[in-house]
Design an enzyme around this catalytic site. Structure first.
Site, mmCIF file in Angstrom:
data_model
loop_
_atom_site.group_PDB
_atom_site.id
_atom_site.type_symbol
_atom_site.label_atom_id
_atom_site.label_comp_id
_atom_site.label_asym_id
_atom_site.label_seq_id
_atom_site.Cartn_x
_atom_site.Cartn_y
_atom_site.Cartn_z
ATOM 1 N N GLY A 11 45.753 33.971 30.407
ATOM 2 C CA GLY A 11 46.215 35.349 30.575
ATOM 3 C C GLY A 11 46.891 35.973 29.364
ATOM 4 C CB SER A 12 46.999 35.237 25.730
ATOM 5 O OG SER A 12 45.640 35.283 25.376
ATOM 6 C CG ASN A 13 43.071 38.881 25.696
ATOM 7 O OD1 ASN A 13 43.146 39.595 24.706
ATOM 8 N ND2 ASN A 13 42.555 37.651 25.669
ATOM 9 C CE LYS A 65 24.703 38.981 52.035
ATOM 10 N NZ LYS A 65 25.195 39.561 53.258
ATOM 11 C CG ASN A 106 33.621 40.825 29.979
ATOM 12 O OD1 ASN A 106 34.581 40.185 30.391
ATOM 13 N ND2 ASN A 106 32.638 40.254 29.293
ATOM 14 C CG HIS A 108 31.802 38.114 25.051
ATOM 15 N ND1 HIS A 108 31.606 37.148 26.024
ATOM 16 C CD2 HIS A 108 31.087 37.717 23.972
ATOM 17 C CE1 HIS A 108 30.805 36.217 25.548
ATOM 18 N NE2 HIS A 108 30.470 36.526 24.308
HETATM 19 C C1 GAR Z 1 39.382 35.512 25.885
HETATM 20 O O1 GAR Z 1 39.109 34.974 24.613
HETATM 21 C C2 GAR Z 1 38.191 36.287 26.386
HETATM 22 O O2 GAR Z 1 37.496 36.956 25.379
HETATM 23 C C3 GAR Z 1 37.361 35.190 26.984
HETATM 24 O O3 GAR Z 1 38.283 34.353 27.634
HETATM 25 C C4 GAR Z 1 39.499 34.373 26.898
HETATM 26 C C5 GAR Z 1 40.643 34.594 27.866
HETATM 27 O O4 GAR Z 1 41.860 34.329 27.244
HETATM 28 N N1 GAR Z 1 36.382 35.693 27.885
HETATM 29 C C6 GAR Z 1 35.157 35.204 27.979
HETATM 30 O O5 GAR Z 1 34.764 34.256 27.322
HETATM 31 C C7 GAR Z 1 34.271 35.907 28.986
HETATM 32 N N2 GAR Z 1 32.914 35.519 28.803
HETATM 33 P P1 GAR Z 1 43.216 34.726 27.970
HETATM 34 O O6 GAR Z 1 43.157 34.151 29.388
HETATM 35 O O7 GAR Z 1 44.284 34.098 27.134
HETATM 36 O O8 GAR Z 1 43.296 36.230 27.988
#
Ligand code: GAR
Length: 189
Positions: A11-13, A65, A106, A108
């Site tokens: 969850g850093s983002n 489902k 999203n 990525h």
């Molecule tokens: C992030 O790097 C995001 O881009 C990636 O998961 C990480 C989550 O980090 N997402 C994917 O790869 C989706 N295909 P976080 O939990 O520290 O935010």
């Protein structure tokens, strides 16, 4: 503007977005909930620490489902204007995407259209590219293929390791995602 964040991991983002919101950088946006498919995920703890409703909606699998319908029902109850996938590691069903058509973005960790799918940073590293980065895009029924909203490049230098590249990509994400959300809030509200 009601925003919900979906994630499966540390969850850093999500933390970066919540910090931007509490610094009034997201204009009229309100983060109304953080939802996860992993009960013990860091993202739910980050939400709790920020006093944002944190919801474990059960395991998610687009082939299941019942789980899909539960998720759609619970997310609809939150009445979101924007759904942010911030490390949500499951592919969403077409039914889910259509239920919230045009409202899901999203994050990525690559410069799409290169390196779709899982382990994108490792894919880029293994391919030997000199520039990678991160992308925010609208979610469409084809994985990691919706319209690109914004990207941020990260240079891979001599002496970098996959760990240092990962750290640089994550740092770029922490700036890109809140910036894109702020722009969308201005544009959509
Ligand atoms: C992030 O790097 C995001 O881009 C990636 O998961 C990480 C989550 O980090 N997402 C994917 O790869 C989706 N295909 P976080 O939990 O520290 O935010």
């Amino acid at each position: 503007m009601r925003i919900i964040i979906l994630g499966s991991g540390q969850g850093s983002n999500c933390k970066a977005v919540l910090e931007a919101a509490s610094s009034n950088l997201l204009h009229s946006a309100e983060i109304v909930a953080v939802c996860s498919d992993v009960e013990t995920s860091g993202i739910l703890e980050i939400a709790r620490n920020a006093s944002v409703p944190s919801l474990f909606l059960g395991p998610y699998n687009f082939n299941n489902k019942k789980a899909d319908e539960t998720w759609i029902k619970e997310v609809k109850k939150l009445n979101p204007d924007l759904i942010v996938l911030a490390g949500f590691m499951k592919v969403l069903s077409h039914n889910f995407i259509e239920s919230f058509g045009g409202k899901i973005i999203n994050l990525h960790p690559s410069l799409l259209p290169s390196f779709r799918g899982l382990n994108a940073i490792k894919q880029a590293w293994d391919a030997g590219v000199k520039i990678t980065g991160c992308t925010v895009h609208w979610v469409s029924p084809v994985l990691d293929s919706g319209e690109i909203i914004a990207q941020s490049p990260v240079r891979i230098m001599t002496g970098d390791t996959i760990e240092s590249v990962s750290a640089k990509v994550h740092a770029a994400e922490h700036m890109l995602l809140p910036t894109v959300i702020a722009q969308l809030v201005m544009h959509l509200s």
